[in-house]
Each structure stands twice: as structure tokens, then as C-alpha cells.
Enzyme design. Structure first.
Site, PDB file in Angstrom:
ATOM      1  N   GLY A  23       0.779  -1.228   0.000  1.00 39.48           N
ATOM      2  CA  GLY A  23       0.000   0.000   0.000  1.00 39.48           C
ATOM      3  C   GLY A  23       0.810   1.277   0.000  1.00 39.48           C
ATOM      4  N   ALA A  24       2.137   1.196   0.107  1.00 33.81           N
ATOM      5  CA  ALA A  24       2.943   2.419   0.172  1.00 33.81           C
ATOM      6  C   ALA A  24       2.832   3.239  -1.114  1.00 33.81           C
ATOM      7  CB  ALA A  24       4.403   2.080   0.461  1.00 33.81           C
ATOM      8  N   GLY A  25       2.882   2.584  -2.253  1.00 32.40           N
ATOM      9  CA  GLY A  25       2.756   3.301  -3.522  1.00 32.40           C
ATOM     10  C   GLY A  25       1.382   3.906  -3.697  1.00 32.40           C
ATOM     11  N   ASP A  26       0.355   3.157  -3.308  1.00 33.94           N
ATOM     12  CA  ASP A  26      -1.010   3.674  -3.397  1.00 33.94           C
ATOM     13  C   ASP A  26      -1.197   4.864  -2.455  1.00 33.94           C
ATOM     14  OD1 ASP A  26      -1.689   1.751  -5.251  1.00 33.94           O
ATOM     15  OD2 ASP A  26      -2.547   0.389  -3.766  1.00 33.94           O
ATOM     16  N   ASP A  40      -3.211  -1.972   3.875  1.00 35.85           N
ATOM     17  CA  ASP A  40      -3.016  -0.943   2.856  1.00 35.85           C
ATOM     18  C   ASP A  40      -3.103   0.485   3.366  1.00 35.85           C
ATOM     19  OD1 ASP A  40      -2.927  -3.145   1.273  1.00 35.85           O
ATOM     20  OD2 ASP A  40      -4.664  -2.642   0.069  1.00 35.85           O
TER      21      ASP A  40
END
Length: 105
Positions: free
Chosen positions: A39-42, A83
């Protein structure tokens, strides 16, 4: 032709934004340890895109002020399992960006 604004994630190093001939760099938000990278990119994208919801009169030159929010959301996503569960609310994020407090859930 092509996009007028581009932002590239650099992980713990932060991110760099490009608008026309201008380049903006923002260092990564420092964290002590990583729990889960899911979930870091999101979260990074959500932090950046949330600006558009607040500022419909988007001006690319504001990118320099906006990418620290994206970096912080991306970093905070790694602090919890899942996330989005650990992401700060906007008021908490603003305090974090000013160095006043860190969100602990």
C-alpha cells in the site's frame, strides 16, 4: 505531447517532480522501521492526488509544496499491516509535516 507534470517515487530517498523545465525534490519522511510495504505506492499516489481534491485550480508550480504530503503518506503506510489502516487524517498529517507530532495507532 505527453504529460506536463511527472512525479517519480524514490522510496526512502523521497521523490522528484518535474513540471516543464522545473525539477522539485522532496526528501523521504523518516521512519524508524518498516512493518509492511503493501500500500505504500497507493498511499503516495493518494497523498498527491488528494491535493487535486482540495485545489481544483491546480497549478503545476505548486508541486514543490505537494510532494512532501505524498512522501509522508507513503512512509506512514509502511508503519502498519494492511493498505491504508495507519494513514493519518489531514490534521495529523499537517502536524507531522511541521514536525510537531507523529501518528501512533
Amino acid at each position: 505531447m505527453g504529460p506536463s507534470t511527472v512525479v517519480i517515487k524514490l522510496g526512502v530517498e523521497g521523490s522528484t517532480g518535474y513540471v516543464g523545465d522545473e525539477t522539485y525534490y522532496a526528501p523521504g519522511f523518516k521512519i524508524e522501521r518498516t512493518i509492511d510495504t503493501v500500500g505504500a505506492g497507493d498511499a503516495f499516489a493518494a497523498g498527491l492526488l488528494s491535493i487535486l481534491a482540495e485545489a481544483p485550480d491546480w497549478k503545476p508550480e505548486r508541486l514543490k509544496a505537494y510532494i512532501p504530503r505524498a512522501n509522508t503518506y507513503g512512509a506512514m503506510a509502511t508503519q502498519y499491516k494492511g493498505d491504508w489502516e495507519g494513514l493519518p487524517r489531514l490534521e495529523e498529517l499537517e502536524r507531522m509535516l511541521l514536525g510537531q507530532s507523529i501518528v501512533i495507532r
